[in-house]
Design a protein around this motif. Structure first.
Motif, PDB file in Angstrom:
ATOM      1  N   HIS A 103       0.837  -1.190   0.000  1.00  0.00           N
ATOM      2  CA  HIS A 103       0.000   0.000   0.000  1.00  0.00           C
ATOM      3  C   HIS A 103       0.886   1.260   0.000  1.00  0.00           C
ATOM      4  O   HIS A 103       2.045   1.201   0.431  1.00  0.00           O
ATOM      5  CB  HIS A 103      -0.900  -0.024   1.238  1.00  0.00           C
ATOM      6  CG  HIS A 103      -2.028   0.949   1.203  1.00  0.00           C
ATOM      7  ND1 HIS A 103      -2.928   1.007   0.176  1.00  0.00           N
ATOM      8  CD2 HIS A 103      -2.424   1.906   2.097  1.00  0.00           C
ATOM      9  CE1 HIS A 103      -3.823   1.939   0.428  1.00  0.00           C
ATOM     10  NE2 HIS A 103      -3.530   2.511   1.587  1.00  0.00           N
ATOM     11  N   ASP A 104       0.344   2.386  -0.447  1.00  0.00           N
ATOM     12  CA  ASP A 104       1.171   3.593  -0.535  1.00  0.00           C
ATOM     13  C   ASP A 104       1.394   4.272   0.807  1.00  0.00           C
ATOM     14  O   ASP A 104       2.188   5.216   0.898  1.00  0.00           O
ATOM     15  CB  ASP A 104       0.555   4.585  -1.532  1.00  0.00           C
ATOM     16  CG  ASP A 104      -0.859   4.998  -1.180  1.00  0.00           C
ATOM     17  OD1 ASP A 104      -1.395   4.493  -0.175  1.00  0.00           O
ATOM     18  OD2 ASP A 104      -1.440   5.826  -1.914  1.00  0.00           O
ATOM     19  N   ARG A 105       0.715   3.803   1.869  1.00  0.00           N
ATOM     20  CA  ARG A 105       0.950   4.334   3.211  1.00  0.00           C
ATOM     21  C   ARG A 105       1.061   3.163   4.180  1.00  0.00           C
ATOM     22  O   ARG A 105       0.193   2.280   4.188  1.00  0.00           O
ATOM     23  CB  ARG A 105      -0.191   5.268   3.640  1.00  0.00           C
ATOM     24  CG  ARG A 105      -0.205   6.583   2.881  1.00  0.00           C
ATOM     25  CD  ARG A 105      -1.359   7.479   3.305  1.00  0.00           C
ATOM     26  NE  ARG A 105      -2.664   6.898   3.045  1.00  0.00           N
ATOM     27  CZ  ARG A 105      -3.248   6.841   1.858  1.00  0.00           C
ATOM     28  NH1 ARG A 105      -2.616   7.324   0.791  1.00  0.00           N
ATOM     29  NH2 ARG A 105      -4.443   6.309   1.700  1.00  0.00           N
ATOM     30  N   THR A 106       2.082   3.176   4.997  1.00  0.00           N
ATOM     31  CA  THR A 106       2.259   2.151   6.029  1.00  0.00           C
ATOM     32  C   THR A 106       2.786   2.807   7.299  1.00  0.00           C
ATOM     33  O   THR A 106       3.374   3.891   7.259  1.00  0.00           O
ATOM     34  CB  THR A 106       3.252   1.050   5.598  1.00  0.00           C
ATOM     35  OG1 THR A 106       4.525   1.644   5.340  1.00  0.00           O
ATOM     36  CG2 THR A 106       2.752   0.310   4.362  1.00  0.00           C
ATOM     37  N   HIS A 107       2.554   2.154   8.421  1.00  0.00           N
ATOM     38  CA  HIS A 107       3.138   2.594   9.687  1.00  0.00           C
ATOM     39  C   HIS A 107       3.844   1.405  10.322  1.00  0.00           C
ATOM     40  O   HIS A 107       3.759   0.283   9.822  1.00  0.00           O
ATOM     41  CB  HIS A 107       2.071   3.197  10.609  1.00  0.00           C
ATOM     42  CG  HIS A 107       0.922   2.286  10.907  1.00  0.00           C
ATOM     43  ND1 HIS A 107       0.964   1.321  11.883  1.00  0.00           N
ATOM     44  CD2 HIS A 107      -0.326   2.187  10.343  1.00  0.00           C
ATOM     45  CE1 HIS A 107      -0.187   0.684  11.932  1.00  0.00           C
ATOM     46  NE2 HIS A 107      -0.986   1.176  11.002  1.00  0.00           N
ATOM     47  N   SER A 108       4.545   1.615  11.410  1.00  0.00           N
ATOM     48  CA  SER A 108       5.371   0.543  11.981  1.00  0.00           C
ATOM     49  C   SER A 108       5.044   0.321  13.451  1.00  0.00           C
ATOM     50  O   SER A 108       4.553   1.213  14.147  1.00  0.00           O
ATOM     51  CB  SER A 108       6.857   0.870  11.827  1.00  0.00           C
ATOM     52  OG  SER A 108       7.182   2.068  12.499  1.00  0.00           O
ATOM     53  N   THR A 109       5.331  -0.901  13.916  1.00  0.00           N
ATOM     54  CA  THR A 109       5.060  -1.303  15.309  1.00  0.00           C
ATOM     55  C   THR A 109       6.229  -2.149  15.821  1.00  0.00           C
ATOM     56  O   THR A 109       6.099  -3.354  16.020  1.00  0.00           O
ATOM     57  CB  THR A 109       3.740  -2.093  15.402  1.00  0.00           C
ATOM     58  OG1 THR A 109       3.830  -3.265  14.572  1.00  0.00           O
ATOM     59  CG2 THR A 109       2.554  -1.259  14.954  1.00  0.00           C
ATOM     60  N   PRO A 110       7.378  -1.545  16.046  1.00  0.00           N
ATOM     61  CA  PRO A 110       8.580  -2.337  16.375  1.00  0.00           C
ATOM     62  C   PRO A 110       8.477  -3.138  17.670  1.00  0.00           C
ATOM     63  O   PRO A 110       9.048  -4.235  17.760  1.00  0.00           O
ATOM     64  CB  PRO A 110       9.682  -1.271  16.469  1.00  0.00           C
ATOM     65  CG  PRO A 110       8.962   0.031  16.676  1.00  0.00           C
ATOM     66  CD  PRO A 110       7.670  -0.110  15.939  1.00  0.00           C
ATOM     67  N   HIS A 111       7.786  -2.630  18.676  1.00  0.00           N
ATOM     68  CA  HIS A 111       7.719  -3.347  19.952  1.00  0.00           C
ATOM     69  C   HIS A 111       6.764  -4.530  19.880  1.00  0.00           C
ATOM     70  O   HIS A 111       7.056  -5.600  20.444  1.00  0.00           O
ATOM     71  CB  HIS A 111       7.326  -2.393  21.068  1.00  0.00           C
ATOM     72  CG  HIS A 111       8.345  -1.328  21.317  1.00  0.00           C
ATOM     73  ND1 HIS A 111       9.584  -1.601  21.842  1.00  0.00           N
ATOM     74  CD2 HIS A 111       8.321   0.006  21.075  1.00  0.00           C
ATOM     75  CE1 HIS A 111      10.277  -0.475  21.925  1.00  0.00           C
ATOM     76  NE2 HIS A 111       9.536   0.511  21.467  1.00  0.00           N
ATOM     77  N   TRP A 112       5.636  -4.368  19.213  1.00  0.00           N
ATOM     78  CA  TRP A 112       4.766  -5.529  18.996  1.00  0.00           C
ATOM     79  C   TRP A 112       5.485  -6.574  18.152  1.00  0.00           C
ATOM     80  O   TRP A 112       5.349  -7.778  18.386  1.00  0.00           O
ATOM     81  CB  TRP A 112       3.476  -5.095  18.299  1.00  0.00           C
ATOM     82  CG  TRP A 112       2.499  -4.388  19.189  1.00  0.00           C
ATOM     83  CD1 TRP A 112       2.379  -4.508  20.547  1.00  0.00           C
ATOM     84  CD2 TRP A 112       1.512  -3.447  18.784  1.00  0.00           C
ATOM     85  NE1 TRP A 112       1.372  -3.697  21.007  1.00  0.00           N
ATOM     86  CE2 TRP A 112       0.818  -3.039  19.959  1.00  0.00           C
ATOM     87  CE3 TRP A 112       1.126  -2.905  17.564  1.00  0.00           C
ATOM     88  CZ2 TRP A 112      -0.233  -2.119  19.924  1.00  0.00           C
ATOM     89  CZ3 TRP A 112       0.088  -1.986  17.526  1.00  0.00           C
ATOM     90  CH2 TRP A 112      -0.578  -1.598  18.689  1.00  0.00           C
ATOM     91  N   ASP A 113       6.243  -6.120  17.160  1.00  0.00           N
ATOM     92  CA  ASP A 113       6.981  -7.062  16.318  1.00  0.00           C
ATOM     93  C   ASP A 113       7.998  -7.845  17.142  1.00  0.00           C
ATOM     94  O   ASP A 113       8.167  -9.061  16.964  1.00  0.00           O
ATOM     95  CB  ASP A 113       7.696  -6.318  15.190  1.00  0.00           C
ATOM     96  CG  ASP A 113       6.734  -5.700  14.176  1.00  0.00           C
ATOM     97  OD1 ASP A 113       5.515  -5.880  14.335  1.00  0.00           O
ATOM     98  OD2 ASP A 113       7.213  -5.038  13.250  1.00  0.00           O
ATOM     99  N   ALA A 114       8.675  -7.160  18.058  1.00  0.00           N
ATOM    100  CA  ALA A 114       9.638  -7.853  18.920  1.00  0.00           C
ATOM    101  C   ALA A 114       8.939  -8.831  19.845  1.00  0.00           C
ATOM    102  O   ALA A 114       9.436  -9.944  20.086  1.00  0.00           O
ATOM    103  CB  ALA A 114      10.430  -6.816  19.729  1.00  0.00           C
ATOM    104  N   MET A 115       7.796  -8.419  20.362  1.00  0.00           N
ATOM    105  CA  MET A 115       7.011  -9.321  21.214  1.00  0.00           C
ATOM    106  C   MET A 115       6.577 -10.552  20.425  1.00  0.00           C
ATOM    107  O   MET A 115       6.640 -11.686  20.912  1.00  0.00           O
ATOM    108  CB  MET A 115       5.798  -8.561  21.742  1.00  0.00           C
ATOM    109  CG  MET A 115       4.899  -9.348  22.668  1.00  0.00           C
ATOM    110  SD  MET A 115       3.451  -8.340  23.127  1.00  0.00           S
ATOM    111  CE  MET A 115       2.620  -9.455  24.273  1.00  0.00           C
ATOM    112  N   ALA A 116       6.136 -10.323  19.183  1.00  0.00           N
ATOM    113  CA  ALA A 116       5.692 -11.430  18.328  1.00  0.00           C
ATOM    114  C   ALA A 116       6.831 -12.384  18.023  1.00  0.00           C
ATOM    115  O   ALA A 116       6.642 -13.604  17.947  1.00  0.00           O
ATOM    116  CB  ALA A 116       5.101 -10.885  17.037  1.00  0.00           C
ATOM    117  N   ALA A 117       8.041 -11.839  17.853  1.00  0.00           N
ATOM    118  CA  ALA A 117       9.202 -12.679  17.556  1.00  0.00           C
ATOM    119  C   ALA A 117       9.569 -13.575  18.728  1.00  0.00           C
ATOM    120  O   ALA A 117      10.226 -14.606  18.542  1.00  0.00           O
ATOM    121  CB  ALA A 117      10.392 -11.798  17.178  1.00  0.00           C
ATOM    122  N   GLU A 118       9.142 -13.201  19.942  1.00  0.00           N
ATOM    123  CA  GLU A 118       9.434 -13.997  21.133  1.00  0.00           C
ATOM    124  C   GLU A 118       8.256 -14.843  21.584  1.00  0.00           C
ATOM    125  O   GLU A 118       8.420 -15.711  22.443  1.00  0.00           O
ATOM    126  CB  GLU A 118       9.833 -13.059  22.281  1.00  0.00           C
ATOM    127  CG  GLU A 118      11.087 -12.242  22.022  1.00  0.00           C
ATOM    128  CD  GLU A 118      11.359 -11.243  23.136  1.00  0.00           C
ATOM    129  OE1 GLU A 118      10.520 -11.128  24.057  1.00  0.00           O
ATOM    130  OE2 GLU A 118      12.408 -10.582  23.090  1.00  0.00           O
TER     131      GLU A 118
END
Length: 679
Positions: free
Chosen positions: A57-72
């Motif tokens: 999509h032409d617009r995105t946002h990020s969620t680094p802490h949820w991503d780190a939580m998901a990785a664990e």
């Protein structure tokens, strides 16, 4: 049906012959702390690791802490809310029943949560300290903590800090006037309560996402200092990113955890360390992207929640609590389309918050009911992705299992502990949705053309054999389900209904199943309420009655352990004398009734205490919490055999439980039977 006396004799026989000691659940070292974090209108597609990171999509946002939580932790990518709107979802979560049995359905905001076992009271009975911080909206009529009949502290929570009323949670600065709001109701200060006191005047400049997290962090610090050996349950229920897309009041503070991030200061007018000019802080990653103000607001709100989760998890690490604490987060329904700002619109199309799905809040397509969910527990839950359907009502049973608590007999859920830990065999959950909304699915270009602008009306979804059945704008039970293979068709583009004999049969089974797992609720009437409950011809009408007995001092009727079951062949015994000496406990009776003609029947149960009776999986009688049971319900049954599963709590007196099934005068016969008409 079997004679009434046979049932009474079985119960008396057990009371006379079983003499195991009373048992109660006590707090133990094995009980984990539990934090359940619920976001408000966070879309499945709003997580970076679920969708945003790979989005074209032409617009995105990020969620680094949820991503780190998901990785664990465990990403539960096929987890579902009970209904695609706030109040029924939260009610089903707290009481452990799906929407086919819930007291709060459809759009019944601020209706009182019934006085039944809740997630909080079940864990409290197992020795847990309990707290709710955030949004509630299930209090009933009243004006204060004293007069609201279902105030959180009356439903199992030791402590409450947050918004009581649904509408108050539409804005995120409780003490401040918001000059750009689209109505006076959204512009003016609102009430926020702490236990029995309204405290909004002390919260100038406080953004609720920061406020609720700072309070939660302080709760963890205080708990570790004052009662580290007692397990706790914290329900952290945010009111964002729902409704008013307001900016935070300040940048995120440096650091995270006990000594950094948001901090609870506890001083009126300076309650937290991010007090500042309200609705003012734009996240710098989004401020200069050429987006609209509404889009910057939404992305900033989501990013703030992501930062707050990182802060909460770091607090657990700093306190050395992370290996003894299960953290689960989810969302109450799909993404919204609202800003609550005068002359400003916002749509979830901006970031495709519904992910690769069609539907949003108030739809029963995937975008409205599939919600982002992650379970995190270092050392206990391995990193991974689970794609099996599960639903909110499973959490009460899951948490009770982890805590060693008795599971209320009325609960519809199964324990997800095998899924979380990878140990043991997972019982397949029941995943079921019903909901009514008078509007239409939005006319978004990336939705399937056939459902753009389609009327919602009465909606229903059922998951069976790896497929989803869904129908919108239901006019009668004869309406067909659309059937989708979500694994290969997440956008629900290829309707498999009627494409082969397999799906013709599955269509009929879905029609039957939705009648066998729900009960009628007069406050939320459905087009299929008066359909006969289908029989199960595979059952043996002459099968022996199966009986399970468990002595316990729990005060509510509870599930029993199958390992304690016995088959009883009752001879003549002194029923009255046996019941006089009965211990307190729970008795489960499983049997089969045979109905000769399709029609209306009265089901009458009398007992000395509360009881739950299911016909198939439909809870037709549920008197949980009542002093005694003397209830008659009407059931419309199809000719044939029906399984009965009843749990009665013995109160230790001489009352003899009795169950009767009596034919009632029937309505005129239908021209065409359901089984022949379903397509």
């Amino acid at each position: 049906m079997r004679p009434t006396f046979a049932l009474a004799s079985v119960l008396a026989f057990l009371a006379w012959t079983v003499s195991a000691p009373l048992n109660g659940v006590q707090a133990s070292d094995s009980q984990p702390n539990i934090i359940f974090v619920l976001y408000d209108d966070l879309g499945w597609g709003d997580l970076g690791c679920y969708y945003q990171n790979e989005s074209k999509h032409d617009r995105t946002h990020s969620t680094p802490h949820w991503d780190a939580m998901a990785a664990e932790g465990l990403q539960m990518r096929n987890h579902y809310c009970p209904a695609p709107v706030c109040a029924p979802s939260r009610a089903s979560l707290l009481t452990g029943v799906h929407q086919g049995h819930a007291a709060i359905r459809d759009n019944q905001f601020d209706k009182a949560l019934p006085n039944v076992p809740t997630m909080a009271s079940v864990l409290k009975s197992a020795g847990y300290k309990t707290a709710l911080i955030g949004k509630y909206g299930l209090q009933g009529n009243g004006k204060s903590a004293e007069t609201w009949p279902a105030y959180p502290t009356k439903r199992g929570f030791d402590e409450f800090f947050g918004y009581v009323r649904h509408r108050d949670g539409h804005v995120h600065y409780p003490a401040d006037k918001w000059p750009i709001a689209n109505s006076e109701g959204h512009a003016n200060p609102v009430e926020l309560w702490h236990n029995g006191e309204e405290i909004s005047s002390e919260l100038k400049g406080c953004y609720t996402a920061d406020l609720f997290t700072a309070k939660s962090k302080q709760y963890l610090v205080d708990h570790q200092a004052n009662s580290p050996d007692q397990p706790f349950f914290l329900y952290l229920a945010y009111d964002t990113p729902h409704a008013a897309i307001q900016y935070p009041a300040a940048p995120y503070p440096d650091g995270m955890g006990v000594k950094g991030g948001v901090q609870w200061l506890g001083e009126p007018g300076n309650m937290i360390n991010t007090v500042g000019p309200i609705d003012s802080y734009q996240h710098p990653d989004y401020a200069n992207q050429g987006w609209t103000d509404a889009e910057i607001r939404f992305a900033t709100s989501v990013r703030r929640l992501d930062d707050l989760m990182g802060d909460l998890l770091q607090t657990l690490r700093d306190l050395e609590m992370e290996k003894h604490t299960l953290v689960v987060f989810s969302s109450d329904n799909g993404p919204h389309s609202e800003s609550y700002i005068r002359n400003v619109n916002y749509d979830p199309t901006s970031f495709q918050s519904y992910g690769p799905f069609d539907g949003m809040k108030r739809d029963c397509f995937e975008g409205g009911i599939r919600v982002p969910t992650i379970a995190w527990w270092p050392g206990k839950i391995a990193a991974g992705i689970d794609r099996n359907p599960s639903q909110f009502h499973d959490w009460l049973t899951t948490f009770a299992d982890l805590a060693g608590a008795s599971v209320p007999a009325r609960a519809d859920g199964v324990s997800l502990v095998p899924t979380l830990t990878g140990e043991g065999e997972q019982t397949p959950p029941t995943t079921y949705v019903e909901y009514f909304n008078g509007g239409k699915t939005p006319n978004y270009d990336d939705y399937e053309p056939a459902r753009r602008g389609a009327r919602r009306g009465q909606m229903q979804a059922i998951f069976m054999d790896g497929y989803k059945g869904v129908r919108h704008n239901i006019q009668s039970h004869e309406d067909a389900f659309e059937i989708y293979d979500l694994e290969n068709d997440p956008g629900e583009a290829n309707n498999l209904a009627g494409t082969s004999p397999k799906f013709v049969q599955l269509q009929q089974r879905m029609h039957d199943r939705v009648l066998q797992l729900r009960s009628v609720n007069e406050s939320a009437q459905r087009p299929y309420d008066k359909e006969p409950i289908p029989s199960d011809d595979s059952l043996n009408a002459d099968a022996s009655m199966r009986v399970t007995y468990s002595p316990t001092k729990t005060r509510v009727v509870s599930r029993l352990d199958d390992s304690q079951s016995v088959n009883v062949d009752v001879d003549e015994i002194d029923v009255e004398q046996a019941l006089r000496s009965a211990q307190q406990g729970n008795v489960r009776v499983q049997t089969v009734v045979s109905v000769e003609e399709t029609g209306r029947y009265a089901l009458h149960l009398t007992a000395s205490s509360d009881a739950v009776l299911r016909l198939h999986d439909a809870a037709l009688i549920d008197t949980t919490g009542q002093a005694e049971t003397d209830v008659t319900v009407e059931a419309y049954l199809e000719a044939g055999t029906h399984p009965v599963d009843m749990i009665v709590r013995l109160a230790g007196n001489d009352a003899i439980p009795a169950l009767e099934l009596t034919p009632l005068p029937n309505e005129p016969a239908r021209k065409t039977s359901k089984r022949k008409k379903a397509k």
